[in-house]
Design a protein around this motif. Sequence first.
Motif, PDB file in Angstrom:
ATOM      1  N   ASN A 183       1.482  -1.200  -0.264  1.00 53.66           N
ATOM      2  CA  ASN A 183      -0.109  -0.215   0.122  1.00 53.66           C
ATOM      3  C   ASN A 183       0.612   0.995  -0.231  1.00 53.66           C
ATOM      4  OD1 ASN A 183      -3.164  -0.171   0.244  1.00 53.66           O
ATOM      5  ND2 ASN A 183      -3.082  -1.137   2.042  1.00 53.66           N
ATOM      6  N   MET A 184       1.986   1.260   0.791  1.00 52.48           N
ATOM      7  CA  MET A 184       2.704   2.455   0.641  1.00 52.48           C
ATOM      8  C   MET A 184       3.598   2.870  -0.428  1.00 52.48           C
ATOM      9  SD  MET A 184       2.781   3.710   3.727  1.00 52.48           S
ATOM     10  CE  MET A 184       0.852   3.198   3.646  1.00 52.48           C
ATOM     11  N   PHE A 185       3.711   2.463  -1.156  1.00 54.10           N
ATOM     12  CA  PHE A 185       4.201   1.734  -2.868  1.00 54.10           C
ATOM     13  C   PHE A 185       2.953   2.606  -3.454  1.00 54.10           C
ATOM     14  CE2 PHE A 185       7.459  -1.167  -1.460  1.00 54.10           C
ATOM     15  CZ  PHE A 185       8.255   0.011  -1.251  1.00 54.10           C
ATOM     16  N   VAL A 198     -10.376   3.911  -2.599  1.00 48.54           N
ATOM     17  CA  VAL A 198     -11.048   3.062  -3.988  1.00 48.54           C
ATOM     18  C   VAL A 198     -10.612   1.300  -2.300  1.00 48.54           C
ATOM     19  CG1 VAL A 198     -10.260   0.815  -5.335  1.00 48.54           C
ATOM     20  CG2 VAL A 198     -10.206   3.382  -5.998  1.00 48.54           C
ATOM     21  N   THR A 199     -10.724   1.665  -1.380  1.00 54.95           N
ATOM     22  CA  THR A 199      -9.881   0.640  -0.359  1.00 54.95           C
ATOM     23  C   THR A 199     -11.110   1.079   1.116  1.00 54.95           C
ATOM     24  OG1 THR A 199      -8.493   1.900   0.563  1.00 54.95           O
ATOM     25  CG2 THR A 199      -7.351   0.256  -0.202  1.00 54.95           C
ATOM     26  N   PHE A 226      -7.991  -4.539   2.502  1.00 52.17           N
ATOM     27  CA  PHE A 226      -8.204  -3.164   2.095  1.00 52.17           C
ATOM     28  C   PHE A 226      -8.384  -2.414   2.733  1.00 52.17           C
ATOM     29  CE2 PHE A 226     -10.798  -6.341  -0.352  1.00 52.17           C
ATOM     30  CZ  PHE A 226     -10.246  -5.832  -1.475  1.00 52.17           C
ATOM     31  N   GLU A 227      -8.494  -2.453   4.636  1.00 46.19           N
ATOM     32  CA  GLU A 227      -8.292  -1.596   5.216  1.00 46.19           C
ATOM     33  C   GLU A 227      -6.752  -1.282   5.782  1.00 46.19           C
ATOM     34  OE1 GLU A 227     -10.180  -1.531   9.525  1.00 46.19           O
ATOM     35  OE2 GLU A 227     -12.243  -2.379   9.177  1.00 46.19           O
ATOM     36  N   ALA A 253       5.494   1.790   6.929  1.00 45.70           N
ATOM     37  CA  ALA A 253       4.851   0.157   6.878  1.00 45.70           C
ATOM     38  C   ALA A 253       5.351  -1.353   7.539  1.00 45.70           C
ATOM     39  CB  ALA A 253       5.132   0.445   4.990  1.00 45.70           C
ATOM     40  N   LEU A 254       6.491  -0.742   7.865  1.00 46.16           N
ATOM     41  CA  LEU A 254       7.190  -1.199   9.010  1.00 46.16           C
ATOM     42  C   LEU A 254       6.343  -2.118  10.522  1.00 46.16           C
ATOM     43  CD1 LEU A 254      10.745  -1.063   7.751  1.00 46.16           C
ATOM     44  CD2 LEU A 254       9.723  -3.456   7.536  1.00 46.16           C
TER      45      LEU A 254
END
Length: 494
Positions: free
Chosen positions: A101-103, A116-117, A147-148, A403-404
């Motif tokens: 998602n981050m990319f 969208v998510t 998606f969340e 993200a990590l």
Amino acid sequence: MSDSGISEKRDHISEEDPTDDVYVPDSGPEREAIVKRLKLKLDIRLVPYLALLYLFNALDRGNIGNARLAGLEEGTHLKGNDFYNALSLFFAGYTISQVPNMFILKKVTPSVLVGVTMILWGICSTSMAATKSFSGLAATRFFMGIFEAGVGPAAPIILSFFYLRHELAWRAALFYGTSTFAGAFGGLIAYGVATNLTHESLAPWQLLFIIEGIPTIFLGIITIFVLPNSPETLERWFVTPQEKKVAIQRSRSGHNTDSSLLDKKQLVAAFKDYKNIFTCLIYIGLNIPLASYTSFLPTIVKLMGYTNAKAQLMTVPPYACAIVTLLLVCWNSDRTQRRGYHVAASAAIACIGYILLISSNRVGANYAGACFVAMGLYPIIPLMLSWVSNNNVGHTKRAVGIALLNTFGQCFATVGTQIYKTNTAPRFFMGYGVCLAFTVVMIVVSLVLSFVLKRENARRDEIYGEPKPLTPEEQQQAVENGVYDDHPSFRYFI
């Protein structure tokens, strides 16, 4: 300037600035007035809207705990550990979609990713009303987790485009604070459904999923068109040319200058950065008690002796208490520009709550303990996300750092869904003990990281003297040369 993605909108160095001909003073009362108006407009539009999105995010995630009291297990024929396993599958989906998602956020606009998510997880949430078995419930929870992950982790990145480092924690608190509102509203909605709504073919737990899921779908559609993407794309009806130029300048000064879609050097640097290892440990310590708290609070309160409907209602006050501490702690964190000490203090409050839950079998003490736990845990979410955003320079490095944080935190959140087994009710000694242990871990690691960062800042002061603000060109050069937050003029938030 192209509107197709963050990478194109962020190319400040190579593309012409559309506000170049607009005069804005570098300092003085006139500039301060422009900044004040700009922040007020953003605080009115951006922050509340993100907060609304996260309200539905947290509401749809946590309503399974309320649905359990409304007959979910009987309606879906769950047996044994099926309920706990369904909870774990949500976090499995949430975990694997963090880094992707981050990319994606770097490839498309935030409004598209978030909108969208939202539509997709709203569909999953509403579909849970149609499940008749464990397999159906497990599938919808897993995909809802995937998606969340498009909203929560993206929010700190979006906020960092518009606010300076010392302004983030308070705004993040307003955003993530809606998760406490979600807990309160979830209890109120569940109570209203259980006591006032009936349907000849739908059970209360099914009505609950439908009532809370359908609005998410419509809000996702709206988000695609109304969520601001970056200072460069702020509309003329929303800000004046002067305010837009100041917004762009502030964004650049906040280390938002690199424009690459995926910088492999930053990706490696994010994984090697010891600060990100420390913050992941803290977030692991947070997510185990947090995941268990949001999912099992209705059950815990019910086992204090309340009826199902009354238990739904009694879940509201702990979240109300959490709202107060969350806003106060994060406001003071921005004011003092300190993160770690506030994390440790908040975790200490949660420790008090778990000690009360473990040591007493009196309803009043147990309920007070539940309130203290909420008051301690919830401020740590915006504090940690702001801390990571503050101390990672470069879009890719910052995005991967967040993200990590979420990936490791959510991996261990599955532990939180397994520690409140029915056969340990009503005292849940094992569950409370595990949560207490991890809150202590948060205290220790956050204080150690604060000490290390404070010492590093002092070392740089001694060698390089007082730091000076970097120009956008100097920031870009620091990113391109792989210096990032090791630049002599950079100082860490401690």
